[in-house]
Design a protein around this motif. Structure first.
Motif, PDB file in Angstrom:
ATOM      1  N   THR A  61       0.833  -1.205   0.000  1.00 62.63           N
ATOM      2  CA  THR A  61       0.000   0.000   0.000  1.00 62.63           C
ATOM      3  C   THR A  61       0.865   1.250   0.000  1.00 62.63           C
ATOM      4  O   THR A  61       0.625   2.179  -0.773  1.00 62.63           O
ATOM      5  N   MET A  62       1.896   1.274   0.855  1.00 57.50           N
ATOM      6  CA  MET A  62       2.782   2.436   0.914  1.00 57.50           C
ATOM      7  C   MET A  62       3.496   2.661  -0.422  1.00 57.50           C
ATOM      8  O   MET A  62       3.563   3.781  -0.917  1.00 57.50           O
ATOM      9  N   ILE A  63       4.012   1.593  -1.013  1.00 55.58           N
ATOM     10  CA  ILE A  63       4.707   1.713  -2.299  1.00 55.58           C
ATOM     11  C   ILE A  63       3.742   2.222  -3.369  1.00 55.58           C
ATOM     12  O   ILE A  63       4.068   3.136  -4.133  1.00 55.58           O
ATOM     13  N   SER A  64       2.561   1.651  -3.426  1.00 58.70           N
ATOM     14  CA  SER A  64       1.553   2.073  -4.404  1.00 58.70           C
ATOM     15  C   SER A  64       1.205   3.550  -4.226  1.00 58.70           C
ATOM     16  O   SER A  64       1.161   4.310  -5.198  1.00 58.70           O
ATOM     17  N   ASN A  65       0.974   3.953  -2.999  1.00 56.75           N
ATOM     18  CA  ASN A  65       0.647   5.364  -2.726  1.00 56.75           C
ATOM     19  C   ASN A  65       1.797   6.277  -3.114  1.00 56.75           C
ATOM     20  O   ASN A  65       1.587   7.340  -3.693  1.00 56.75           O
ATOM     21  N   ALA A  66       3.019   5.881  -2.781  1.00 55.91           N
ATOM     22  CA  ALA A  66       4.191   6.713  -3.087  1.00 55.91           C
ATOM     23  C   ALA A  66       4.376   6.877  -4.595  1.00 55.91           C
ATOM     24  O   ALA A  66       4.677   7.965  -5.084  1.00 55.91           O
ATOM     25  N   LEU A  67       4.191   5.787  -5.342  1.00 50.74           N
ATOM     26  CA  LEU A  67       4.403   5.836  -6.782  1.00 50.74           C
ATOM     27  C   LEU A  67       3.269   6.532  -7.523  1.00 50.74           C
ATOM     28  O   LEU A  67       3.460   6.978  -8.657  1.00 50.74           O
ATOM     29  N   ASN A  68       2.117   6.633  -6.892  1.00 58.11           N
ATOM     30  CA  ASN A  68       0.980   7.289  -7.536  1.00 58.11           C
ATOM     31  C   ASN A  68       0.757   8.711  -7.026  1.00 58.11           C
ATOM     32  O   ASN A  68      -0.264   9.313  -7.343  1.00 58.11           O
ATOM     33  N   THR A  69       1.703   9.231  -6.268  1.00 60.44           N
ATOM     34  CA  THR A  69       1.611  10.595  -5.763  1.00 60.44           C
ATOM     35  C   THR A  69       2.222  11.533  -6.801  1.00 60.44           C
ATOM     36  O   THR A  69       3.321  11.264  -7.283  1.00 60.44           O
ATOM     37  N   PRO A  70       1.541  12.616  -7.141  1.00 59.56           N
ATOM     38  CA  PRO A  70       2.137  13.576  -8.078  1.00 59.56           C
ATOM     39  C   PRO A  70       3.491  14.045  -7.570  1.00 59.56           C
ATOM     40  O   PRO A  70       3.672  14.302  -6.395  1.00 59.56           O
ATOM     41  N   GLY A  71       4.457  14.070  -8.477  1.00 55.96           N
ATOM     42  CA  GLY A  71       5.787  14.512  -8.128  1.00 55.96           C
ATOM     43  C   GLY A  71       6.722  13.360  -7.802  1.00 55.96           C
ATOM     44  O   GLY A  71       7.901  13.551  -7.594  1.00 55.96           O
ATOM     45  N   SER A  72       6.203  12.120  -7.767  1.00 56.68           N
ATOM     46  CA  SER A  72       7.101  10.998  -7.499  1.00 56.68           C
ATOM     47  C   SER A  72       7.356  10.220  -8.757  1.00 56.68           C
ATOM     48  O   SER A  72       6.780  10.423  -9.765  1.00 56.68           O
TER      49      SER A  72
END
Length: 159
Positions: free
Chosen positions: A148-159
């Protein structure tokens, strides 16, 4: 790969020790079995604790493996755990996730250690670029919270 030899030997002993399969004369545990079992017992005792309050990322089985895999990059990785949850366990996998204070969208981290296979996987987002480092043969799945953390991090604008 000579650098990986010591922990492969230790890892094998730890896996056997955890399974209760290694013993010396008269059925007494050997020193290696006792050491491997003790290392994971110490880690188990720290589940639910934050790395700022418990030494699992400063010493012990998790710290040693992390330092070995990351070498000179370990301090940078550790900065990405400035704001982190407690040590958790899912099945046989111990893990922690976090991010750099005020920079979670571009600098985050996760580390997981599977007690069953004695292998570690490390994921981190450094300045928006994802990286993975792992022990040879580390094939265990990331725990749900890490995914979940990886998915959220990779789908955050700017990442």
């Amino acid at each position: 790969m000579q650098g990986h030899t010591w922990y492969r030997a230790w890892g094998f002993a730890a896996v056997l020790a955890l399974a209760g399969c290694q013993s010396g004369p008269g059925g007494a545990p050997t020193a290696q079995a006792t050491d491997g079992q003790q290392a994971y017992q110490e880690l188990q005792a720290q589940v639910g604790k934050y790395h700022s309050d418990a030494p699992f990322l400063q010493r012990g089985v998790m710290a040693a493996r992390l330092q070995h895999l990351l070498g000179a990059q370990a301090p940078v990785f550790m900065r990405n755990l400035e704001v982190a949850g407690p040590l958790q366990k899912e099945g046989s996998v111990y893990f922690i996730t976090g991010n750099r204070k005020h920079e979670g969208a571009s600098n985050a981290a996760a580390v997981a250690l599977d007690a069953q296979t004695n292998t570690m996987r490390i994921w981190w987002l450094q300045d928006g670029q994802p990286r993975v480092v792992q022990d040879p043969g580390a094939s265990f799945l990331w725990p749900k919270d890490v995914n979940t953390m990886i998915s959220n991090a990779l789908n955050t604008p700017g990442s």
